[in-house]
Design an enzyme around this catalytic site. Sequence first.
Site, short mmCIF file in Angstrom:
data_model
loop_
_atom_site.label_atom_id
_atom_site.label_comp_id
_atom_site.label_asym_id
_atom_site.label_seq_id
_atom_site.Cartn_x
_atom_site.Cartn_y
_atom_site.Cartn_z
N ASP A 152 18.22 90.26 6.15
CA ASP A 152 17.52 90.51 4.88
C ASP A 152 15.87 90.85 5.84
O ASP A 152 15.60 89.91 6.54
CB ASP A 152 17.65 89.52 3.95
CG ASP A 152 16.49 90.06 2.81
OD1 ASP A 152 16.55 91.45 2.29
OD2 ASP A 152 15.98 89.31 2.08
N ASP B 191 43.78 59.77 23.40
CA ASP B 191 43.75 60.75 22.29
C ASP B 191 42.51 60.53 21.48
O ASP B 191 42.26 61.25 20.34
CB ASP B 191 45.02 60.89 21.38
CG ASP B 191 45.82 61.81 22.04
OD1 ASP B 191 45.73 61.91 23.30
OD2 ASP B 191 46.87 62.18 21.47
N ASN C 221 48.94 57.43 24.17
CA ASN C 221 48.22 58.48 23.39
C ASN C 221 47.12 57.69 22.93
O ASN C 221 45.95 58.27 22.45
CB ASN C 221 49.23 58.76 22.35
CG ASN C 221 50.24 59.89 23.05
OD1 ASN C 221 49.73 60.49 24.18
ND2 ASN C 221 50.97 60.55 22.42
N GLU D 14 47.98 64.04 17.76
CA GLU D 14 47.51 63.63 16.54
C GLU D 14 46.07 63.50 16.52
O GLU D 14 45.40 63.55 15.32
CB GLU D 14 48.20 62.59 15.99
CG GLU D 14 48.08 61.18 16.99
CD GLU D 14 49.33 61.16 17.96
OE1 GLU D 14 49.50 60.15 18.42
OE2 GLU D 14 49.64 62.13 18.45
N VAL E 4 56.39 63.19 19.81
CA VAL E 4 54.90 62.75 19.20
C VAL E 4 53.93 62.98 20.40
O VAL E 4 52.78 63.22 20.09
CB VAL E 4 55.06 61.13 18.88
CG1 VAL E 4 53.79 60.74 18.34
CG2 VAL E 4 55.90 61.15 17.73
N ALA E 5 54.34 62.67 21.52
CA ALA E 5 53.54 62.93 22.76
C ALA E 5 53.18 64.36 22.88
O ALA E 5 51.99 64.65 23.38
CB ALA E 5 54.12 62.20 23.88
N ILE F 7 52.28 66.26 20.49
CA ILE F 7 51.54 66.65 19.43
C ILE F 7 50.03 65.53 19.77
O ILE F 7 50.47 64.39 19.44
CB ILE F 7 52.32 66.33 17.84
CG1 ILE F 7 53.41 67.11 17.87
CG2 ILE F 7 51.04 66.70 16.91
CD1 ILE F 7 54.24 66.73 16.85
#
Length: 856
Positions: free
Chosen positions: A324, A703, A699, A282, A277-278, A280
């Site tokens: 254009d 995070d 995290n 999240e 998990v660490a 990743i």
Amino acid sequence: MFEIQDVNELEERFRTDSRRGLPKEEARSRLKEYGENVLKKEKGQTVWGMILEQLNEPMIFILFMAAAISMLLREYSDTIIIFVVIAMNTAVGVIQEGKARKAMEALKKLAAPVALVKRDNEYQEIPASQVVPGDLVKIEAGRQVPADVRITSVRGLAINESALTGESMPVEKTDQPMSAQAPMADRKNMAYMTTEAMKGQGEGIVVATGMETELGKIAGLINKTTGELTPLQKRLGDLGKILSVVAVALCVGLFVIGVVQHRNILQMLLLAISLAVAAIPEGLPAVVTIVLALGVARMVKVNTIIRKLPAVETLGAVGVVCSDKTGTLTENKMKVVTVYCNGEIMPAEKLNPQLHERFLEGYLLCNDSQLGEQEIGDPTELALLHMGKERGVKKEVLEKQKPRIGELPFDSQKKYMVTVHRDGKYNTAYVKGAGDYILEQCTGILVRGKILPMTQVQRMKIRQAMESMARDALRVLALAMKERAGEVTDEGLMKGLVFIGLTGMMDPPREAVRNSVSILHRAGVKVAMITGDHKDTAYAIANKIGIADAREQCISGDELERMTDERLEEVIPRLRVFARVTPEHKVRIVRGFKKNGQIVAMTGDGVNDAPSLQAADIGIAMGKSGTDVAKNAADMILTDDNFSTIEKAMEEGRSIYVNIKKSILFLLSSNFGEIITMFAAVLLALPTPLKASHILWVNLITDSLPALALGVDKNNRKTLMNHPPRDPGESLFAHGGWFLTVFYGMVIAGITLYAFHKGGQTYAFTVLGVSQLFHAIGMRDTERSIFRMNHLENPFMIFAFFAGLGLQFMVTEIPYFVQAFQTVKLDMSTWLWLLAVSAIPLVFHELRLLFIKKEK
């Protein structure tokens, strides 16, 4: 094909009568055979289908795995946060889906609601959806053309086709067959579905309905054009795959090592899962989404509406802007820029109402258009009225002084019009039209208020003036007069004319465009003009604004048609102007640039631009002049229709990418520090320095807010547009990204293990969390000392730092958290020591910069 056929061939082909129209029974039969005259809609994707598509991403799979692991560890708060992140990403994606469907709906709304058709020799108004091939349709000023029509009779008919072909001026129509097949914009005897008649009237045979029309072909292109992933989405997808492999490898590796060392199997399993998990981050998808959303909010301030969230970042990678011409680079309004009178060429601004009285008077009186709250009439005539208004001369005042008593309407064959006005005791006729024809009828010339005989020298000077204006791609109109005008007929008025002067007009470039093109060139971004106008007109504008400096950089639609895709891919890097192009050509051009490895932005406002807007990496529509079709096909909309806004939006896009990259490197280097800490301890057969709950807590505090603070950081805007766009294939770890990830990960792991050696798990837990907060400050600018940063520019980072510090303080000082995380209370001196150790990443930040400076 139909443009080269005469009326008899058309009648035979469509089994119809060009005078009486179709029999009503036959029309009903054909409606069953061909179907309604509407655009078919592709079967739309269901909401559930769109949701599943959004969930089919590597990073989303990893988040689901992280949520499952968190539930296994009974970390329900983490589980909820992860599911909220997934839901938010999915909702944003679903909302942004369906551009083609919306574009198709807008196309359907464009279709004329009613049509005037002749059946059994009787005119009747019917729903446009009931028009069938072979119908005889009447077209008159103010009406939309209900289907594609081959014109069979015409009386001064002019149709505005700008939204479909890019042609800036209304097209004068003819009923004569053409000698050869021609591009859509050059088919003078054709009228197309949804275009609008500006003046005159005509009749024609319907040759195509529904999806067989030119508009239907554009609708088909929109349906066929599929969106591609943006560069950031591709890089995040690659990162997700790497992280998923790393997570699995960590789980297996750490668990196997633990078993070999005869550690507690359940404890090692939980630790291995926690470490996975660490690995990743999240919070990454949420950070990216929020950063992009905040970028969208900022872009509103610079007149840009973002319809597709990832487009914000993709702007920063754009290497080619295909623009254009009409309405984007130019004002989409004709303006008189040059005049010839009294024997000299001069800018229109130098006209003087006293010195050039007859010149201004003639152009304003020989004019059927009107200014006011709503401008009514031909763009060319409106430009002449504005010329007078800017000099203080108004048509309404002149008409009261010299009322119109007769006229000869515009003749599309001879290309002139005449108006006759009561001028005191006598009548004066003014003639306006094509220079060559009018000059042939002139026997005199007006010079400084005096009528002189026309000489060969004067004729030659006038022709030279016309050629000079034509070289500048100006639309030239001549003016002549006849005093004591007689009978209002061609024979009575068009002999013995007195030449007054010439006007040269154009759709002028927007004021700020040249500077914006220069800035984009300095930023390594190529600018290409794509237009339905003629090659000379397009080059003249492109040269004025700095897009092209040689005619060899121009190509026409005909030349493009004869070119293979392989050849186009070879020559397209050298091309800057694409003239007289069709919607299919525009898509080919965009794809040609993309095959050269470029990220392409395409601007446009018309129906004909929709397929290429969708084919481009970034489709940019005009907010004021743009059709709904163009807006729905685009990724972003310029609310001020200003090309210069693109440059500001690109700068914002580059800044956003820099911030997202900073957030990613911060998250990964911090997580890498956690991984090294745990692996080193296990390999060295040390006690476990961190519990699973410790890793998840760290995290949580790192995070989220610190990563988001980096995502909203202010960058040095002066340098953002002074270097080329990044390579679209560039890795997120390019330019030293891998080194920064490993380097700071090692530093964080080293000081965490040192703290563990000195005081156990609580020390390690505290240093791991707080060191990442200090690390976030250094990651604001990896090329600049923290003492040279303006920290007040990012108050959110200051808040994130102290909020994270407060949360970490809770787990060592509040009894409930102390018991939950199995920590010990720390005194003030210990906290100060741990803060000093935790600040070491900033020390290494400064040492690294000193080393780089010394190396240089």
